[in-house]
Design an enzyme around this catalytic site. Structure first.
Site, PDB file in Angstrom:
ATOM      1  N   SER A  97       5.627  17.961  -5.301  1.00 13.94           N
ATOM      2  CA  SER A  97       4.624  18.114  -6.136  1.00 13.94           C
ATOM      3  C   SER A  97       3.376  17.501  -5.507  1.00 13.94           C
ATOM      4  O   SER A  97       3.267  16.797  -4.446  1.00 13.94           O
ATOM      5  CB  SER A  97       4.732  16.732  -7.304  1.00 13.94           C
ATOM      6  OG  SER A  97       5.068  15.655  -6.597  1.00 13.94           O
ATOM      7  N   MET A  98       2.364  18.470  -5.669  1.00 15.56           N
ATOM      8  CA  MET A  98       1.011  18.427  -4.966  1.00 15.56           C
ATOM      9  C   MET A  98      -0.105  18.064  -5.910  1.00 15.56           C
ATOM     10  O   MET A  98      -1.251  18.656  -5.749  1.00 15.56           O
ATOM     11  CB  MET A  98       0.802  19.461  -4.069  1.00 15.56           C
ATOM     12  CG  MET A  98       2.049  19.549  -3.054  1.00 15.56           C
ATOM     13  SD  MET A  98       1.875  21.306  -2.001  1.00 15.56           S
ATOM     14  CE  MET A  98       1.867  22.545  -3.191  1.00 15.56           C
ATOM     15  N   GLY A  99       0.010  17.407  -6.942  1.00 12.82           N
ATOM     16  CA  GLY A  99      -0.930  16.857  -7.870  1.00 12.82           C
ATOM     17  C   GLY A  99      -1.580  18.509  -8.460  1.00 12.82           C
ATOM     18  O   GLY A  99      -0.983  19.377  -8.884  1.00 12.82           O
ATOM     19  N   GLY A 114      -0.316  21.881  -7.708  1.00  9.69           N
ATOM     20  CA  GLY A 114       0.656  22.495  -8.075  1.00  9.69           C
ATOM     21  C   GLY A 114       2.119  22.041  -7.436  1.00  9.69           C
ATOM     22  O   GLY A 114       2.261  20.882  -6.971  1.00  9.69           O
ATOM     23  N   GLY A 122       4.336  12.582 -12.557  1.00  8.99           N
ATOM     24  CA  GLY A 122       5.692  13.014 -11.981  1.00  8.99           C
ATOM     25  C   GLY A 122       6.789  12.895 -12.547  1.00  8.99           C
ATOM     26  O   GLY A 122       7.932  13.537 -12.516  1.00  8.99           O
ATOM     27  N   ASP A 123       7.092  11.882 -13.688  1.00  6.84           N
ATOM     28  CA  ASP A 123       8.174  11.511 -14.311  1.00  6.84           C
ATOM     29  C   ASP A 123       8.265  12.737 -15.295  1.00  6.84           C
ATOM     30  O   ASP A 123       9.702  13.115 -15.830  1.00  6.84           O
ATOM     31  CB  ASP A 123       8.015  10.171 -14.995  1.00  6.84           C
ATOM     32  CG  ASP A 123       7.984   9.103 -14.014  1.00  6.84           C
ATOM     33  OD1 ASP A 123       8.592   9.369 -13.037  1.00  6.84           O
ATOM     34  OD2 ASP A 123       7.365   8.223 -14.416  1.00  6.84           O
TER      35      ASP A 123
END
Lengths: 300, 300
Positions: free
Chosen positions: A214-216, A219, A245-246
């Site tokens: 995950s890269m905020g 994407g 993230g969850d």
């Protein structure tokens, strides 16, 4: 049924204080208490999507009972395993402009307690379609704890997602998890040097089935047995990234129980993560944002 | 048996933080959780003196259960009355040089809940030699609550001490308590103008049997049916004055169950108050300080 495992369950307490006097007595105007921990947030999102979930993990003492009571009032099914120590509290104090967090050290878990939990968990796996292992480990547990739990799931043919950081992430591939979900920083710490794609590939080489990074707002990057994919977001959702993230992990867990091509899985997971940013509370997502952003996410 | 009534029972939590970052994340190095509220402190002192005590009051929710569990582990007998709201927490954060207190608003008590408590309390009075009513009232209870509870005790011939402030103190004499224990500031607020002796006499005129005014290092003033007495301290004890008033009230409660001349009662109570200053924790007293200061207190 999807099991979420939260070994370091918490009671998340929020104090709103009109203006904090750091050397005096403050009357708290509003108090919120809520069961927390990353696995709990994942379970909340899955339950909101109509999925059968089961929350397990370690809980003890008065704080553990408060966590269980809150999960029960939220109608989340639980099968917690009791420990001797008191579960941790996290406290957020929000004043006029300042936000202060206090994290308690939490319980120390004895080896015999973890062995008891592992047997309890093995029994729960009998009814599980997928398992999510996420969050920090309480004191006393070895760094390969998630590898151990992932391997127990793999032995029973239950696919497993691990969302961890540091040593627990580095050890996780040994347990043959279906999926690892580090963010870009966590991946760089676990596999120093190289591009995210190279780091993800390295974790696959060590035993992970797939790795989604995950890269905020940038994407997702997914390295899978169907190839490498990137999910690009059409716009940036503003709000509270805590819990995004969850929500993303909840989306990825759906992909394990409803087999779909990777591009479809990624689009849904990325949309759930973005929709969680639009809500102030971890474990919730905004359905309107989800519906708006989902079709606009591009997968390459 | 001495009953202590704490209508606003609390869980007193203390966080030690190496250095507080008021705009960031703080790892708490040490956590203490302890049942609190003035009546609990009084009961701890009486129990340490070998007296039979019973802690009653209103408790509810997960925090109320934590309070009850701590009282049980401290071996203090309890007969709490359950309410729907969650009992309050008080949090003290001590960092490098700073001490910050956060007081939760606590539960709102419904009229029916107080009626239920009053019936419960009336039954407990059957076995009581004395009653201590102390501390703040939770939201929802009328200002004459202590007057009501004192009157129920008086009706059964059980002597009662009230340690309160503000409106609850002003109303208290109507309940014919054996003793009121304001400090000098509380007395001046309840009976504005005049000397402490005049203020104390005024409260007696309204129905209180005796009034003992605590004046910190300046000792005590007692206005009683045996006359007016002053207790003078031989020296100032340095330390933590929190809980000193509760230790003093415990000493005064002993005077209700072991009839002794007022000078003897006052000397013991003043010595217990001073000995509590010497300990960092409310509800404890230093027996060495007690033994040293007790014979040196002069009563005039």
């Amino acid at each position: 049924m999807i099991i979420t495992v939260t070994l370091n369950l918490a009671l998340d307490v929020t104090y709103q204080v009109p203006a904090v006097d750091w050397n005096g007595v403050n009357r708290v105007s509003t108090v919120h208490r809520r069961a927390g921990g990353k696995g709990v947030n994942v379970a909340r999102v899955l339950a909101a999507l109509g999925r059968d979930v089961l929350v397990t993990g370690l809980a003890g003492g008065p704080t553990g009972r408060a966590v269980e009571a809150d999960l029960s009032s939220a109608r989340l099914p639980t099968a917690l395993y009791g420990i001797a120590g008191d579960s941790r509290t996290t406290l957020t104090v929000t004043g006029d402009g300042s936000t202060t967090l206090f994290n308690e050290p939490g319980p120390e878990v004895a080896a015999a307690e973890f062995e008891g939990f592992a047997r309890h968990y093995e029994q729960l796996l009998g009814d599980a379609d997928a398992v999510v292992l996420s969050g920090s480990l309480p004191r006393g547990l070895p760094a390969d704890t998630y590898a151990t739990l992932a391997a127990l799931a793999a032995d029973q043919g239950v696919p497993c997602i691990v969302d961890a950081d540091g040593e627990p992430l580095r050890h996780a591939p040994k347990g043959r998890p279906a999926l690892l979900k580090p963010n870009a920083d966590e991946l760089a710490r676990a596999v120093p040097g190289g591009t995210p794609a190279e780091g993800a590939q390295a974790l696959r080489g060590q035993g992970a089935g797939a790795v989604v990074v995950s890269m905020g707002a940038d994407g997702l990057l997914a390295v899978t047995d169907e190839g490498t994919f990137a999910a690009r977001m059409p716009y940036t959702v503003r709000g509270n990234p805590t819990g995004a993230g969850d929500s993303l992990v909840a989306g990825l867990a759906l992909g394990l129980v409803e087999p779909a091509p990777w591009p479809d899985r990624l689009r849904r997971a990325a949309a759930l993560g973005a929709a969680a940013v639009a809500t102030p509370v971890a474990g919730e997502f905004d359905p309107d944002v989800y519906a708006d952003i989902h079709p606009q996410i591009t997968i390459t």
